[in-house]
Design an enzyme around this catalytic site. Structure first.
Site, PDB file in Angstrom:
ATOM      1  N   ARG A  25       8.939   3.013 -16.632  1.00  0.00           N
ATOM      2  CA  ARG A  25       9.061   1.766 -17.377  1.00  0.00           C
ATOM      3  C   ARG A  25       8.695   1.928 -18.852  1.00  0.00           C
ATOM      4  NH1 ARG A  25       8.364   0.829 -12.135  1.00  0.00           N
ATOM      5  NH2 ARG A  25       9.022  -1.114 -11.145  1.00  0.00           N
ATOM      6  N   GLY A  92      15.676   6.644  -7.452  1.00  0.00           N
ATOM      7  CA  GLY A  92      16.060   5.285  -7.109  1.00  0.00           C
ATOM      8  C   GLY A  92      15.563   4.282  -8.130  1.00  0.00           C
ATOM      9  N   GLN A 168      11.618  -2.814  -7.282  1.00  0.00           N
ATOM     10  CA  GLN A 168      12.771  -2.306  -8.029  1.00  0.00           C
ATOM     11  C   GLN A 168      13.803  -3.412  -8.250  1.00  0.00           C
ATOM     12  OE1 GLN A 168      14.253   1.146  -5.972  1.00  0.00           O
ATOM     13  NE2 GLN A 168      12.526   2.425  -6.569  1.00  0.00           N
ATOM     14  N   ASP A 313       4.742   3.113  -0.532  1.00  0.00           N
ATOM     15  CA  ASP A 313       4.975   4.536  -0.777  1.00  0.00           C
ATOM     16  C   ASP A 313       3.916   5.420  -0.131  1.00  0.00           C
ATOM     17  OD1 ASP A 313       7.340   4.276  -2.167  1.00  0.00           O
ATOM     18  OD2 ASP A 313       6.380   4.157  -4.126  1.00  0.00           O
ATOM     19  N   LYS A 340      14.245   4.378   1.736  1.00  0.00           N
ATOM     20  CA  LYS A 340      13.642   5.208   0.688  1.00  0.00           C
ATOM     21  C   LYS A 340      14.466   6.502   0.568  1.00  0.00           C
ATOM     22  CE  LYS A 340      10.144   2.645  -0.648  1.00  0.00           C
ATOM     23  NZ  LYS A 340       9.918   2.302  -2.060  1.00  0.00           N
ATOM     24  N   ARG A 344      12.048   6.971   6.253  1.00  0.00           N
ATOM     25  CA  ARG A 344      10.693   7.507   6.392  1.00  0.00           C
ATOM     26  C   ARG A 344      10.054   7.159   7.735  1.00  0.00           C
ATOM     27  NH1 ARG A 344       8.584   6.636   0.138  1.00  0.00           N
ATOM     28  NH2 ARG A 344       9.558   8.524  -0.683  1.00  0.00           N
ATOM     29  N   ARG A 386       7.568  12.704  -0.774  1.00  0.00           N
ATOM     30  CA  ARG A 386       6.357  12.203  -0.112  1.00  0.00           C
ATOM     31  C   ARG A 386       6.214  12.744   1.315  1.00  0.00           C
ATOM     32  NH1 ARG A 386       4.611   9.097  -4.122  1.00  0.00           N
ATOM     33  NH2 ARG A 386       6.108   7.729  -5.182  1.00  0.00           N
TER      34      ARG A 386
END
Length: 427
Positions: A25, A92, A168, A313, A340, A344, A386
């Protein structure tokens, strides 16, 4: 690659990599603001570099001296058409947020990414942005990238009830709303990370948040700022869990971002009985702190409802934490995990079960039975950073056999020095 196994007594201090969300950002806001923005502690991972390159492609002058990144912003109107399609890589965040910015341009942009991005659902962003007057579409009449974004300088405000809890999607709409004529209202399904709202204020914009309702008037002009990016709690999460589940460990993590919309994992650790201390530092824009964890006796809990967006996350590494807690841990309302970098829910259950865990995937989460002993196996990250880092922390528990990780290169997306930092803790 072969992962480190059978470790005990992890001890030391780690300076956590900079926050990924704020790094993304900071480039975006610097690009659309008027004047110069300086960014200290920018995360130079693959994803954030994709954002930096995307705005260079859009004509923004960005300099990186290796310490501070300087963005020479000329406002929304200063963006120029890219000569070629923009490659967002694996990010993403880049493809979804930049769609909201491009919605107010007077040109057409094509966005594409890697094989993982090509499977990410985009209607959640495209539908509200199209309601505002832009023309956004996916590949071959689908919602999937590559995307074509045809902007308009006549964006209309929107009143939008979010069907999913997604920072998002919310951020993409906010970027478009900053360029629209009139007041936009966004009602969140659950409160999600609010870095975009914070940075609108930091860059001189006006936005009102009341519970789950967000109001923003457009068009607005923003001004360049100095941004100091704190450490990323999502990266810290792997060391927090390692310190809690590896015997005889004590780990100190410095400069970890403590934005309240991101600290769900700290609540979970405390609820499970983890030994965690928090010493707050940082500034008013970006709260941060020093976190210390020690090996702990943990117990299972239920994780559901409004806390889920605050730790979405971190759920893969929380699932590993739960395998080492006594009793059953149930994760619900986490269907966002399916969209994701990979699914996941299935990835966590499949890979940890290969190592001896007892995990049942459900439609919206996981049921994890603890405490289990993990053993060697060949596992994969599925190209998801991750999942890869979580499996390395799991491997540290393995006393019987070796652990081979396929697609380990995915970890560089968010944490290029992960293995190096982890090795500093071995005694």
């Amino acid at each position: 690659m072969k992962l480190a196994v059978n470790q005990m007594g992890l001890k030391g201090e780690i300076n956590i990599p900079s926050d990924k969300s704020i790094s993304h950002r900071s480039i975006m806001f610097g690009a659309i603001a008027n004047g110069t923005t300086t960014i200290k502690n920018f995360l130079r991972g693959d994803d954030c570099l994709s954002t930096l390159k995307a705005f260079q492609d859009l004509g923004v002058k960005i300099e990186d001296d290796g310490d501070i990144i300087t963005v020479h912003g000329t406002g929304f109107s200063g963006l120029k058409a890219a000569e070629n399609a923009i490659n967002v890589g694996n990010s993403g965040t880049t493809i979804r947020l930049i769609t909201g910015i491009l919605a107010g341009t007077t040109f057409t942009t094509e966005l594409f990414g890697d094989s993982s991005i090509a499977k990410r659902p985009m209607n959640r962003v495209l539908l509200p942005i199209n309601q505002m007057g832009a023309e956004c579409s996916g590949h071959d009449d689908t919602e999937f990238p590559p995307l074509t974004i045809k902007g308009t300088n006549h964006l209309q405000p929107i009143r939008y009830e979010m069907p999913v809890a997604s920072a998002q999607v919310k951020s993409a709409i906010l970027f478009a709303a900053l360029q629209a004529n009139g007041e936009s209202v966004i009602i969140e399904k659950e409160k999600t990370r609010d870095h975009t709202e914070d940075m609108i204020r930091q860059f001189g914009g006006e936005i009102t948040v009341s519970g789950k309702e967000i109001r923003i008037n457009g068009p607005q002009q923003l001004s360049g700022q100095a941004v100091n990016v704190p450490g990323d709690i999502s990266s810290a999460a792997f060391f927090l869990v390692a310190g809690l589940i590896i015997e005889n460990s004590r780990i100190v993590l410095n400069n970890v971002g403590l934005n309240p919309t991101r600290t769900g994992i700290l609540d979970v650790i405390e609820q499970m009985g983890g030994n965690l201390t928090i010493e707050e530092t940082g500034d008013k824009e970006n709260k941060a702190g020093k976190l210390t964890v020690e090996t702990s006796a943990l117990h299972g809990i239920e994780i559901s409802g409004e806390i889920i967006p605050r730790l979405i996350d971190e759920l893969p590494i929380i699932a590993l934490l739960a395998t080492q807690a006594q009793g059953t841990t149930v994760i619900r309302n986490a269907e966002e995990l399916k969209v994701k970098e990979t699914n996941r829910i299935d990835a966590v259950a499949t890979e940890l079960n290969k190592m001896g865990a007892s995990i049942e995937p459900t439609e919206d989460g996981l049921i994890i039975h603890g405490k289990t002993t993990l053993h060697g196996a060949t596992v994969t990250s599925y190209g998801d950073h991750r999942i890869g880092m979580m499996l390395q922390i799991a491997a540290l528990l393995v006393k019987d056999g070796s652990v081979e990780l396929e697609k380990s290169e995915a970890i560089s997306v968010s944490y290029p020095t992960f293995f190096e930092d982890l090795s500093k803790l071995y005694q």
